[in-house]
Write an enzyme that holds these catalytic residues in place. Sequence first.
Site, PDB file in Angstrom:
ATOM      1  N   LYS A   1       0.811  -1.220   0.000  1.00 24.86           N
ATOM      2  CA  LYS A   1       0.000   0.000   0.000  1.00 24.86           C
ATOM      3  C   LYS A   1       0.845   1.271   0.000  1.00 24.86           C
ATOM      4  O   LYS A   1       0.415   2.310  -0.484  1.00 24.86           O
ATOM      5  CB  LYS A   1      -0.951   0.002   1.191  1.00 24.86           C
ATOM      6  CG  LYS A   1      -2.112  -0.972   0.997  1.00 24.86           C
ATOM      7  CD  LYS A   1      -3.277  -0.624   1.887  1.00 24.86           C
ATOM      8  CE  LYS A   1      -4.501  -1.436   1.513  1.00 24.86           C
ATOM      9  NZ  LYS A   1      -4.346  -2.871   1.885  1.00 24.86           N
TER      10      LYS A   1
ATOM     11  N   GLU B   1      -9.421   7.468   3.371  1.00 23.10           N
ATOM     12  CA  GLU B   1     -10.346   6.612   4.103  1.00 23.10           C
ATOM     13  C   GLU B   1      -9.589   5.336   4.423  1.00 23.10           C
ATOM     14  O   GLU B   1      -8.613   4.999   3.764  1.00 23.10           O
ATOM     15  CB  GLU B   1     -11.568   6.294   3.249  1.00 23.10           C
ATOM     16  CG  GLU B   1     -11.390   5.120   2.275  1.00 23.10           C
ATOM     17  CD  GLU B   1     -10.310   5.321   1.230  1.00 23.10           C
ATOM     18  OE1 GLU B   1     -10.086   6.472   0.819  1.00 23.10           O
ATOM     19  OE2 GLU B   1      -9.675   4.327   0.827  1.00 23.10           O
TER      20      GLU B   1
ATOM     21  N   SER C   1       1.696  -9.805  -0.594  1.00 20.33           N
ATOM     22  CA  SER C   1       1.343  -8.383  -0.531  1.00 20.33           C
ATOM     23  C   SER C   1       1.711  -7.714   0.786  1.00 20.33           C
ATOM     24  O   SER C   1       1.947  -6.509   0.827  1.00 20.33           O
ATOM     25  CB  SER C   1      -0.149  -8.211  -0.811  1.00 20.33           C
ATOM     26  OG  SER C   1      -0.928  -8.992   0.076  1.00 20.33           O
TER      27      SER C   1
HETATM   28  C1  LIG Z   1      -5.143  -3.890   1.682  1.00 20.77           C
HETATM   29  C2  LIG Z   1      -4.409  -5.135   1.456  1.00 20.77           C
HETATM   30  C3  LIG Z   1      -4.770  -6.031   0.420  1.00 20.77           C
HETATM   31  C4  LIG Z   1      -5.973  -5.846  -0.445  1.00 20.77           C
HETATM   32  O1  LIG Z   1      -5.978  -4.687  -1.223  1.00 20.77           O
HETATM   33  P1  LIG Z   1      -5.725  -4.728  -2.783  1.00 20.77           P
HETATM   34  O2  LIG Z   1      -6.068  -3.342  -3.222  1.00 20.77           O
HETATM   35  O3  LIG Z   1      -6.638  -5.758  -3.376  1.00 20.77           O
HETATM   36  O4  LIG Z   1      -4.305  -5.056  -3.001  1.00 20.77           O
HETATM   37  C5  LIG Z   1      -3.990  -7.158   0.226  1.00 20.77           C
HETATM   38  N1  LIG Z   1      -2.921  -7.425   1.008  1.00 20.77           N
HETATM   39  C6  LIG Z   1      -2.551  -6.603   2.015  1.00 20.77           C
HETATM   40  C7  LIG Z   1      -1.372  -6.964   2.840  1.00 20.77           C
HETATM   41  C8  LIG Z   1      -3.275  -5.431   2.269  1.00 20.77           C
HETATM   42  O5  LIG Z   1      -2.900  -4.624   3.276  1.00 20.77           O
END
Ligand SMILES: *Cc1c(COP(=O)(O)O)cnc(C)c1O
Length: 409
Positions: free
Chosen positions: A102, A124, A390
Amino acid sequence: MSVNATDALADLTAGGMPDAHGRFGPFGGRYVPETLIPALERLDAGVREHLHAPPFQREFAGELSSWVGRPTALTFARRLSAEWGARIWLKREDLAHTGAHKINNALGQALLARRLGARRIVAETGAGQHGVASAAACARLGLPCTVYMGSIDMERQAPNVGRMRLLGATVVAVASGDRTLRAAIDEALRDWVSDPTQTYYLLGSAVGPHPYPYLVRELQAVIGREARAQIQEAEGRLPDAVMACVGGGSNAIGMFHAFVPDAGVEIIGVEAGGRGTALGGNAATLSFGRPGVLHGSYSMLLQDADGQIQETHSVSAGLDYPGVGPEHALLARIGRVRYESASDEEALEGVTALCRFEGILPALESAHALAGARRWAHAHPGGTLVVCLSGRGDKDMPTLQQTLLAERA
Ligand SMILES: *Cc1c(COP(=O)(O)O)cnc(C)c1O
């Protein structure tokens, strides 16, 4: 609306610009009150002027390298590969500053906001991860930051509220509507409309009205660009498949974008299958949704027969969203990306596996991609797969205490 898949794929392969109306095929666009149109047009003009211009790109690349810690590693999951039977590589967004992908988007938009002359940022947040990333980026750039958060989410995610405040952000509790992410987005938009020249709205995923889905993809595409170069360096060729979890879709589109033109690379998105296929039991928008409008964009949506948005469920707060970015809706429609889902239980098994075999505690969101990876490996023994990890799982300790650790106690 029908889509010519060959033409759509040619467009996506040629860079994937949305059309003049901000659409990816039939999806996307701007379904917002009239009062928001001038602000979105100003943002669109700013994106066109700055995003790909060398001064912005130099500044963004410099901060990604020295502050975020890019490029993130591509790690060969040696023991997991032996266990599951395919060659599994992890793109380590968990190693990025603040613990997830993010930050790429939050930093990029904060830099853009400063160039556009904004004096303050509004954002948000649902689970709090985007709020933390925004607060950190704003502190780095000296921009005041206000984060709207549903009052229910503030209780559930108290540690992230504290992190945002330490980073200097003002966190505003939203006690209206559903008191979660949807209500927080409405409040952030209201704030933005009241002063659209001085205020910049920093949106957290590849969703919302044009130009946000395009802007967020361009800022997150660094994930796939790096991974594509790293896997070619490591394996001497492209992978057989790439995979990522899909909430709003920002880490996934960031991972996928560079691979869309590679016809030989299979692309798979993994949504939250939750407790099962019944309405309300999951957040698997592309698996079970129908087209509709949410948060200013026409895309796939979990809704009932009357078009009411459905409650969703996922063990991971970051995937618990009834919509999905419009570019994913198009990629699904033309069949370039396959979307499947992983249940809460499969995701928890993914957490255990990565902890035990690789010494990495993944975010519950990312663990959905690991569940997909396990399935893919069993179907493609010896194949090569790159998985977008992610984020890291430290934030999920309260949930893990109540699930995995409670089972063992
Ligand atoms: C917020 C988040 C997601 C999901 O958001 P996407 O916009 O679909 O990437 C996935 N993995 C993590 C670690 C997150 O913090």
